[in-house]
Design a protein around this motif. Sequence first.
Motif, short mmCIF file in Angstrom:
data_model
loop_
_atom_site.label_atom_id
_atom_site.label_comp_id
_atom_site.label_asym_id
_atom_site.label_seq_id
_atom_site.Cartn_x
_atom_site.Cartn_y
_atom_site.Cartn_z
N GLY A 1 0.63 -1.31 -0.01
CA GLY A 1 0.01 0.09 0.03
C GLY A 1 0.75 1.14 -0.05
N GLU A 2 1.83 1.24 0.63
CA GLU A 2 2.83 2.41 0.87
C GLU A 2 3.42 2.85 -0.55
N VAL A 3 4.11 1.78 -1.06
CA VAL A 3 4.60 1.74 -2.51
C VAL A 3 3.72 2.41 -3.64
N ASP A 4 2.61 1.54 -3.58
CA ASP A 4 1.56 1.78 -4.48
C ASP A 4 1.18 3.00 -4.52
N ALA A 5 0.89 3.89 -3.31
CA ALA A 5 0.20 5.15 -2.94
C ALA A 5 1.48 6.17 -3.40
N LEU A 6 2.76 5.80 -2.99
CA LEU A 6 4.01 6.77 -3.48
C LEU A 6 4.02 6.81 -5.28
N ALA A 7 4.01 5.52 -5.67
CA ALA A 7 4.04 5.38 -7.02
C ALA A 7 3.07 6.20 -7.65
N GLU A 8 1.64 6.05 -7.35
CA GLU A 8 0.47 6.84 -8.03
C GLU A 8 0.89 8.22 -7.85
N ARG A 9 1.08 8.71 -6.65
CA ARG A 9 1.21 10.09 -6.46
C ARG A 9 2.38 10.78 -7.31
N LEU A 10 3.52 10.21 -7.44
CA LEU A 10 4.62 10.59 -8.37
C LEU A 10 3.83 10.54 -9.61
N ALA A 11 3.33 9.65 -10.35
CA ALA A 11 3.02 9.45 -11.64
C ALA A 11 1.99 10.51 -11.92
N ALA A 12 1.29 11.22 -11.08
CA ALA A 12 0.23 12.17 -11.30
C ALA A 12 0.99 13.59 -11.27
N LEU A 13 2.24 13.59 -10.96
CA LEU A 13 2.82 14.86 -11.06
C LEU A 13 3.59 15.27 -12.23
N PRO A 14 4.17 16.54 -12.43
CA PRO A 14 4.56 16.91 -13.72
C PRO A 14 5.90 16.00 -13.85
N PRO A 15 6.15 15.13 -15.01
CA PRO A 15 7.21 14.47 -15.33
C PRO A 15 8.47 15.19 -15.52
N LEU A 16 8.27 16.31 -16.15
CA LEU A 16 9.62 17.00 -16.64
C LEU A 16 10.22 17.67 -15.29
N GLY A 17 9.22 18.22 -14.30
CA GLY A 17 9.55 18.60 -13.13
C GLY A 17 10.38 17.45 -12.33
N LEU A 18 9.86 16.46 -12.13
CA LEU A 18 10.36 15.16 -11.42
C LEU A 18 12.03 14.80 -12.21
N ALA A 19 11.87 14.93 -13.17
CA ALA A 19 13.44 14.62 -13.87
C ALA A 19 14.23 15.72 -13.72
N ALA A 20 13.98 16.52 -13.65
CA ALA A 20 14.64 17.88 -13.31
C ALA A 20 15.24 17.75 -11.90
N ILE A 21 14.29 17.48 -10.87
CA ILE A 21 14.65 17.36 -9.46
C ILE A 21 15.56 16.27 -9.35
N LYS A 22 15.35 15.23 -10.11
CA LYS A 22 16.14 13.98 -9.87
C LYS A 22 17.55 14.37 -10.51
N ARG A 23 17.67 15.00 -11.68
CA ARG A 23 18.91 15.30 -11.94
C ARG A 23 19.76 16.41 -11.32
N ILE A 24 19.12 17.26 -10.91
CA ILE A 24 19.79 18.41 -10.24
C ILE A 24 20.24 17.95 -9.01
N VAL A 25 19.54 17.28 -8.21
CA VAL A 25 19.85 16.58 -6.78
C VAL A 25 21.18 15.57 -7.08
#
Length: 260
Positions: free
Chosen positions: A190-214
């Motif tokens: 439940g924890e992993v599924d909820a986290l994955a769904e939450r991330l999948a609903a966010l702007p993918p370009l922004g998530l990619a940029a966060i991952k890359r810059i950090v």
Amino acid sequence: MSNPETILVERRGHVARITLNRPERLNSFTRAMHAELRDALAGLGDARVVVLTGAGRGFCAGQDLNDRAVTPGQAVDLGETVAESWNPLIRTLAGLPQPVIARVNGVAAGAGANIALACDIVVAAISARFIQSFSALGLIPDSGGSWHLPRLVGQARALGLALAGEPLSAERAAEWGLIWKAVDDAALDGEVDALAERLAALPPLGLAAIKRIVRTSWQRGLDEELDLQRDEMRRLGFTEDYREGVAAFLEKRPPLFTGR
């Protein structure tokens, strides 16, 4: 990818779930398993989030020593295995634009532990254990281990884990900052599924940029980082997803992000 045997790939919306599927060997890696995982990670399509986990009672026990056909008195080139299989995998996990969640359902040992640490977010069952099992074989923590460990927990704890090779509980790993979260075994899915769904609903370009810059911030000083933040904010501010996020907030409705 055709007829995968040692991994399983499941798609649910924008979430790709990849399961290491050699439970009888605690999902330890063979050359064939590396090849199948490499194909799966190269064929994510429009997936926005990746979940990596293991079948059965373990996450991954690292390298299957039987697959290397090591015999007493016979030299084996471990560097070849690292260069051919492990290093490309760690580089791929770090370089994917998608966030990668490690769902650690059981023991993660050797390179298996370091695969988990190479993912972006690690959620572990409370019963899971992380073991840097290299010193018992006269080896070093490969698969990114010697890089990730001191950055995540500091040099003192990194050396203790690597030299002593003692199992570290998921709860202690979370306390030390080695992983994101440890949860009750029954709550892991439940924890992993909820986290994955939450991330999948966010702007993918922004998530990619966060991952890359950090992930690359270690390479830059403060002034350079500030300049890069300015450039990234400018770039992302011109995206359709940013405009959609602002409009949805003002209109008090759920946003629909398209990755543009």
